[in-house]
Design a protein around this motif. Structure first.
Motif, PDB file in Angstrom:
ATOM      1  N   ILE A 130      38.368  57.588  31.100  1.00  0.00           N
ATOM      2  CA  ILE A 130      39.578  58.409  31.019  1.00  0.00           C
ATOM      3  C   ILE A 130      40.404  58.281  32.292  1.00  0.00           C
ATOM      4  N   ASN A 131      39.747  58.362  33.448  1.00  0.00           N
ATOM      5  CA  ASN A 131      40.481  58.245  34.715  1.00  0.00           C
ATOM      6  C   ASN A 131      41.145  56.877  34.846  1.00  0.00           C
ATOM      7  N   LYS A 132      40.451  55.842  34.364  1.00  0.00           N
ATOM      8  CA  LYS A 132      41.018  54.498  34.433  1.00  0.00           C
ATOM      9  C   LYS A 132      42.289  54.405  33.590  1.00  0.00           C
ATOM     10  N   MET A 133      42.266  55.002  32.401  1.00  0.00           N
ATOM     11  CA  MET A 133      43.451  54.969  31.544  1.00  0.00           C
ATOM     12  C   MET A 133      44.582  55.816  32.118  1.00  0.00           C
ATOM     13  N   ILE A 134      44.231  56.962  32.731  1.00  0.00           N
ATOM     14  CA  ILE A 134      45.265  57.810  33.337  1.00  0.00           C
ATOM     15  C   ILE A 134      45.964  57.057  34.455  1.00  0.00           C
ATOM     16  N   LYS A 135      45.178  56.353  35.284  1.00  0.00           N
ATOM     17  CA  LYS A 135      45.782  55.584  36.374  1.00  0.00           C
ATOM     18  C   LYS A 135      46.630  54.437  35.825  1.00  0.00           C
ATOM     19  N   ALA A 136      46.145  53.816  34.757  1.00  0.00           N
ATOM     20  CA  ALA A 136      46.864  52.665  34.200  1.00  0.00           C
ATOM     21  C   ALA A 136      48.207  53.067  33.603  1.00  0.00           C
ATOM     22  N   PHE A 137      48.255  54.257  32.955  1.00  0.00           N
ATOM     23  CA  PHE A 137      49.467  54.622  32.215  1.00  0.00           C
ATOM     24  C   PHE A 137      50.314  55.703  32.886  1.00  0.00           C
ATOM     25  N   TYR A 138      49.697  56.528  33.724  1.00  0.00           N
ATOM     26  CA  TYR A 138      50.466  57.584  34.391  1.00  0.00           C
ATOM     27  C   TYR A 138      50.664  57.302  35.878  1.00  0.00           C
TER      28      TYR A 138
END
Length: 561
Positions: A130-138
């Motif tokens: 989840i943190n990886k996706m948050i960093k990637a998209f936000y």
């Protein structure tokens, strides 16, 4: 029934494991699942499998390709960062699917449901995903910019000094939110294996880019970072012990951080530009270079030749190539190969990039007059067997290094040339006498770095348009090559890590005669090729392509005919 008992019933842990973790909890209020994960008794994935069965919520693995980008504008980023939720996709017009790592936090889902006025279907995913996706998209540090600062001891600055100043930018630079934002960017870059971080001011933008495997990638930072440009640069200048008030002249400095128990050095360069100061940070992870010559990619006859050369009692061995081509790493690997109790090894470097056991290393300090040539002269009174000079930059340093080699020392150094044969002419251009070059130089290693194909997604293929390959590749019809499809491990680039391509010129009598005659680099190349003791960078690269280590495009990008 508690999650601990569920795990015991399913045989994932034993009752003794559970009892021990319960007794060692940080506090009675610490959740059992978090205590079990922290103690290493179970993985987060195992916990999620239990939750999935109990709550009837599926467990998923998040990939960037799974995320509906249009959905990101619907879900407030404040809630994403606050609760650690990641919107995934729409549910056929009946709401949205959202990933969470904590099915007990129903308040988070209710808050999101009320905010967007849509039904929510939760799925379970690990916090790391989840943190990886948050960093990637936000964006990196997006939680900081949205004032959702959480305390974190992940990264600590070594020997940080607080600066007292009335300057507004300096005051803001030392606020918790800006400190956290800079830390987030540093952590992200180090974890992504970046070698450099670029902060670039433009008229209407402030870009952050990471150099990963030799290629620049834009860091996904929120657009609001433009407002914090001066504070971010001031923060970096404070850490680097630079003059905060000076914004008209270039400055160089550095600082150290501790991340996950390891020390990382950062070299900082600040340059005034049209729309503010540009900053580049070079990341030097001292734990990352523990390489042998074989680890560098040396093999076959070249490996044998180089290994024999570095065991010689005296002479100069040069490693050449552009900035960032791995010259220092090769020299360190060479020293690692020969270091012993019988040898006294001294190095003078600017800066010392990595510390080597059993090697005496000296840092250049131009401000007090300690430059390469002065340090070299002092070395000769220290009874060394082997000397490493970080770089030969001028005639004085070159002559001192040559004199050291002629008096019975083995000298390693680097030089900026495009190929191996040009090292001879470069020394002559500096003003060194030809007979000194001819009598002292033993070998020159030229090198470049090319990206490795990711081993997790590597696949073979038959090229559809082989005519695009250079003629010197010698591609044969129906030969299969290798490439990376792109996966999570390689950030969908198809590459992970780098390896070197080498070109080793070993001096012989004919070449020494040509150097004395001040022959051109082209004449030296012809002589070396006739003698059969020089394989070009490009030829070494084609071997790596045929072995499935890299791609033809990488060899073309890094070398010339």
């Amino acid at each position: 029934m508690s999650v601990g008992q569920w795990l015991v019933e399913r045989g994932v842990i034993t009752q003794d494991d559970l009892n021990r973790v319960l007794a060692e909890r940080k506090s009675p209020t610490e959740r059992v699942d978090q205590a079990l994960i922290r103690a290493g008794v179970v993985t987060e994935r195992q916990i999620l499998e239990v939750y999935s069965e109990h709550f009837v919520i599926p467990v998923v693995e998040l990939n960037e390709s799974d995320i509906d980008r249009e959905l990101l504008a619907v879900v407030p980023s404040q809630l994403v960062h606050k609760y650690g939720l990641m919107p995934v996709c729409r549910r056929n017009g009946k709401g949205i699917r959202v990933a969470t790592a904590d099915p007990y936090n129903m308040y988070a889902l209710d808050d999101l449901r009320a905010s967007i006025n849509m039904p929510i279907e939760p799925v379970l995913a690990t916090r790391g995903d989840i943190n990886k996706m948050i960093k990637a998209f936000y964006g990196v540090g997006g939680d900081v910019l949205h004032k959702m600062v959480r305390d974190s001891d992940d990264l600590q600055v070594v020997d940080e000094v607080r600066v007292e100043s009335d300057d507004l930018d300096v005051a803001m630079a030392q606020e918790a939110s800006v400190i956290k934002l800079v830390n987030e960017i540093l952590i992200e870059a180090i974890e992504q294996r970046a070698s450099d971080i670029h902060f670039e001011p433009f008229e209407a933008d402030f870009k952050v880019r990471y150099r990963i495997d030799g290629v620049l990638h834009s860091a996904n930072v929120p657009g609001e970072i433009r407002r914090f440009q001066n504070a971010i640069i001031s923060r970096i200048k404070i850490l680097s012990n630079l003059n905060i008030a000076e914004k008209r002249l270039p400055q160089d400095g550095g600082f150290k951080v501790m991340l996950h128990g390891r020390e990382v050095d950062l070299r900082v360069s600040v340059i005034p530009m049209a729309f503010g100061e540009g900053v580049v940070l070079r990341i030097l992870d001292k734990t990352s270079v523990r390489l042998s010559l074989a680890d560098l990619g040396m093999k076959g006859e070249l490996f044998k030749q180089f290994r024999e050369i570095i065991d010689r009692p005296h002479g100069i061995i040069l490693v050449t190539g552009p900035t960032g081509s791995g010259k220092t790493t090769t020299l360190y690997a060479a020293l690692n190969a020969i270091v012993s109790d019988e040898l006294k090894i001294l190095t003078i470097e600017d800066p010392i990039e990595y510390y080597l056991g059993g090697v005496n290393q000296v840092q250049v300090l131009p401000k007090i007059g300690l430059d390469f040539s002065r340090g070299l002269r002092s070395f000769l009174r220290h009874d060394p067997d082997v000397i490493l000079v970080g770089e030969i930059r001028d005639r004085e340093t070159a002559e001192v290094a040559i004199n050291a080699s002629l008096t019975g020392h083995l000298v390693f150094s680097t030089l900026h040339t495009n190929d191996a044969v040009s090292a001879n002419t470069r020394l002559l251009d500096m003003g060194v006498e030809p007979f000194l070059v001819a009598s002292s130089l033993e070998a020159v290693m030229a090198q470049r770095l090319v990206r490795r194909i990711c081993t997790k997604c590597r696949e073979d293929y038959l090229p559809e348009d082989p005519e695009r390959f250079p003629a010197d590749f010698g591609y044969k019809p129906k030969d299969r090559l290798w490439r990376g499809r792109g996966c999570r491990e390689c950030r969908n680039t198809g590459f992970s890590g780098r390896t070197a391509v080498f070109e080793l010129l070993v001096m012989n009598d004919d070449l020494r005669h040509l150097v004395v005659e001040r022959a051109s680099a082209a004449q030296l190349l012809q002589s070396a090729r006739r003698a059969g003791n020089l394989r070009l960078l490009r030829e070494y690269g084609w071997d790596l392509v045929r072995e499935g280590v890299t791609t033809p495009e990488e060899v073309v990008r890094g070398t010339k005919v």
